[in-house]
Design an enzyme around this catalytic site. Sequence first.
Site, PDB file in Angstrom:
ATOM      1  N   ALA A  67      31.604  36.575  49.307  1.00  0.00           N
ATOM      2  CA  ALA A  67      31.729  36.921  50.531  1.00  0.00           C
ATOM      3  C   ALA A  67      32.047  35.768  51.510  1.00  0.00           C
ATOM      4  O   ALA A  67      31.473  34.642  50.983  1.00  0.00           O
ATOM      5  CB  ALA A  67      30.663  37.789  50.967  1.00  0.00           C
ATOM      6  N   GLY A 112      30.187  37.899  45.789  1.00  0.00           N
ATOM      7  CA  GLY A 112      31.262  39.205  45.924  1.00  0.00           C
ATOM      8  C   GLY A 112      32.314  38.928  45.144  1.00  0.00           C
ATOM      9  O   GLY A 112      32.836  40.064  44.678  1.00  0.00           O
ATOM     10  N   GLU A 115      31.235  40.242  41.798  1.00  0.00           N
ATOM     11  CA  GLU A 115      30.923  41.718  41.855  1.00  0.00           C
ATOM     12  C   GLU A 115      32.245  42.529  42.092  1.00  0.00           C
ATOM     13  O   GLU A 115      32.275  43.500  41.450  1.00  0.00           O
ATOM     14  CB  GLU A 115      30.198  41.927  43.511  1.00  0.00           C
ATOM     15  CG  GLU A 115      28.705  41.476  43.211  1.00  0.00           C
ATOM     16  CD  GLU A 115      28.008  41.470  44.528  1.00  0.00           C
ATOM     17  OE1 GLU A 115      28.489  40.934  45.456  1.00  0.00           O
ATOM     18  OE2 GLU A 115      27.178  42.268  44.581  1.00  0.00           O
ATOM     19  N   GLU A 135      23.874  34.235  45.543  1.00  0.00           N
ATOM     20  CA  GLU A 135      23.521  34.558  46.699  1.00  0.00           C
ATOM     21  C   GLU A 135      22.096  33.918  46.965  1.00  0.00           C
ATOM     22  O   GLU A 135      21.645  33.713  48.292  1.00  0.00           O
ATOM     23  CB  GLU A 135      23.656  36.023  46.942  1.00  0.00           C
ATOM     24  CG  GLU A 135      24.850  36.667  47.162  1.00  0.00           C
ATOM     25  CD  GLU A 135      25.692  37.097  45.787  1.00  0.00           C
ATOM     26  OE1 GLU A 135      24.987  36.577  44.651  1.00  0.00           O
ATOM     27  OE2 GLU A 135      26.512  37.992  45.806  1.00  0.00           O
TER      28      GLU A 135
HETATM   29  N1  COA Z   1      32.906  31.614  52.144  1.00  0.00           N
HETATM   30  C1  COA Z   1      33.582  30.725  52.911  1.00  0.00           C
HETATM   31  N2  COA Z   1      34.193  29.879  52.537  1.00  0.00           N
HETATM   32  C2  COA Z   1      34.295  29.306  51.195  1.00  0.00           C
HETATM   33  C3  COA Z   1      33.219  30.146  50.179  1.00  0.00           C
HETATM   34  C4  COA Z   1      32.754  31.218  50.829  1.00  0.00           C
HETATM   35  N3  COA Z   1      32.232  32.005  49.865  1.00  0.00           N
HETATM   36  N4  COA Z   1      33.504  29.351  49.204  1.00  0.00           N
HETATM   37  C5  COA Z   1      34.330  28.300  49.653  1.00  0.00           C
HETATM   38  N5  COA Z   1      34.558  28.363  50.726  1.00  0.00           N
HETATM   39  C6  COA Z   1      35.325  27.178  51.610  1.00  0.00           C
HETATM   40  C7  COA Z   1      34.492  25.920  51.781  1.00  0.00           C
HETATM   41  O1  COA Z   1      33.876  26.191  52.925  1.00  0.00           O
HETATM   42  C8  COA Z   1      35.667  24.765  51.925  1.00  0.00           C
HETATM   43  O2  COA Z   1      36.076  25.198  53.077  1.00  0.00           O
HETATM   44  P1  COA Z   1      36.592  23.531  54.173  1.00  0.00           P
HETATM   45  O3  COA Z   1      37.399  22.782  53.233  1.00  0.00           O
HETATM   46  O4  COA Z   1      36.960  24.209  55.417  1.00  0.00           O
HETATM   47  O5  COA Z   1      35.155  22.944  54.179  1.00  0.00           O
HETATM   48  C9  COA Z   1      36.877  25.316  50.793  1.00  0.00           C
HETATM   49  O6  COA Z   1      36.432  26.508  50.633  1.00  0.00           O
HETATM   50  C10 COA Z   1      36.630  24.821  49.555  1.00  0.00           C
HETATM   51  O7  COA Z   1      35.344  24.735  49.041  1.00  0.00           O
HETATM   52  P2  COA Z   1      34.666  23.409  48.551  1.00  0.00           P
HETATM   53  O8  COA Z   1      33.153  23.860  48.787  1.00  0.00           O
HETATM   54  O9  COA Z   1      34.989  22.293  49.364  1.00  0.00           O
HETATM   55  O10 COA Z   1      35.209  23.497  47.013  1.00  0.00           O
HETATM   56  P3  COA Z   1      34.261  22.665  45.616  1.00  0.00           P
HETATM   57  O11 COA Z   1      35.196  22.586  44.777  1.00  0.00           O
HETATM   58  O12 COA Z   1      33.407  21.665  46.284  1.00  0.00           O
HETATM   59  O13 COA Z   1      33.085  23.986  45.483  1.00  0.00           O
HETATM   60  C11 COA Z   1      32.301  26.207  45.132  1.00  0.00           C
HETATM   61  C12 COA Z   1      33.488  25.259  44.969  1.00  0.00           C
HETATM   62  C13 COA Z   1      32.740  27.491  44.474  1.00  0.00           C
HETATM   63  C14 COA Z   1      31.180  25.740  44.066  1.00  0.00           C
HETATM   64  C15 COA Z   1      31.634  26.223  46.605  1.00  0.00           C
HETATM   65  O14 COA Z   1      32.717  26.273  47.360  1.00  0.00           O
HETATM   66  C16 COA Z   1      30.602  27.150  46.628  1.00  0.00           C
HETATM   67  O15 COA Z   1      29.369  27.203  46.282  1.00  0.00           O
HETATM   68  N6  COA Z   1      30.869  28.422  47.581  1.00  0.00           N
HETATM   69  C17 COA Z   1      30.319  29.342  47.811  1.00  0.00           C
HETATM   70  C18 COA Z   1      29.866  30.133  46.777  1.00  0.00           C
HETATM   71  C19 COA Z   1      28.935  31.205  47.245  1.00  0.00           C
HETATM   72  O16 COA Z   1      27.733  30.950  47.122  1.00  0.00           O
HETATM   73  N7  COA Z   1      29.286  32.496  47.035  1.00  0.00           N
HETATM   74  C20 COA Z   1      28.591  33.443  47.422  1.00  0.00           C
HETATM   75  C21 COA Z   1      28.517  33.833  48.639  1.00  0.00           C
HETATM   76  S1  COA Z   1      27.668  35.342  49.136  1.00  0.00           S
END
Ligand code: COA
Length: 260
Positions: A67, A112, A115, A135
């Site tokens: 999400a 999400g 999911e 989460e």
């Molecule tokens: N919601 C909003 N934005 C997200 C996102 C999410 N769930 N997951 C990634 N993004 C965005 C980042 O904020 C970043 O945006 P920015 O460039 O404007 O800062 C962009 O996507 C790229 O992500 P980044 O974190 O820089 O890539 P990474 O390769 O270093 O890491 C992940 C990848 C997937 C490990 C990391 O993005 C992450 O942990 N995301 C959240 C996952 C999460 O907790 N999901 C459950 C949500 S309930």
Amino acid sequence: MTYENLLLSEENLILIVTFNREKALNALNRQTMLELRHLFGEDIPKRGHLKGIILTGAGEKAFVAGADIKEFLDLGGEKGREMAQFGQETFFLIERCKFPVIAAVNGFALGGGCELAMACHMRIAAENAKFGQPEVNLGIIPGYGGTQRLTQLVGKAKSIELSLTGDLIDAQEAHRLGLANHVVPVGEALNAAIAMIEKIAAKAPIAVSKVIEAVNAYFEDGFDGYEAELNAFGVCSNTADFKEGASAFIEKRKAEFKGE
Ligand code: COA
């Protein structure tokens, strides 16, 4: 509805739905969820027969990274529960779709996104796919059905472990646990999903939809799955396709199903 975040392409009766917010790793913001709800609730039921539907993510890095966390800060009061309810209802529409729905998981499927993949009938993972329910790192829990579907797919012990630790698992581990149906080389998930749908498309469409309905019944509260199976079997045995399938076997020819 105009789709802004979902790219739709229908070819040869296969609908490919691409989550198209690559810069945010295809995170599910409100607009995307509204579009998904409209797609499965209003649009697909009006499209007539489809062989199947594939969900995938834009780019090479992510299926859907969860999400949209950037929209979380204004989730106070009843809003969090309402958001989860909307998500659960939307994902039920996917799970209950009468056409096979396959997730072509081409990278991160987190929160999400995991999911969403689990609401599909099957998951085909590219070797670079990563699954997880992180989460807990944000102080919340899976809210779009993840605590239930992960438990259904991998069992209680691993489901609790994954949602308590927030650990990510790779495609091979997801396959070993029964979360991913197949693992394919990077770049091949979409083709493998198309091949799976084409294989199913050679079967009788009513039988296909009844398999989905009867298997889903196992997990539905207040439903007797065996009763659901009996009813589904009864419907199938009254179809022209059943007569065609049985006749074709006896006549040693390929069945020509018409969905009737
Ligand atoms: N919601 C909003 N934005 C997200 C996102 C999410 N769930 N997951 C990634 N993004 C965005 C980042 O904020 C970043 O945006 P920015 O460039 O404007 O800062 C962009 O996507 C790229 O992500 P980044 O974190 O820089 O890539 P990474 O390769 O270093 O890491 C992940 C990848 C997937 C490990 C990391 O993005 C992450 O942990 N995301 C959240 C996952 C999460 O907790 N999901 C459950 C949500 S309930």
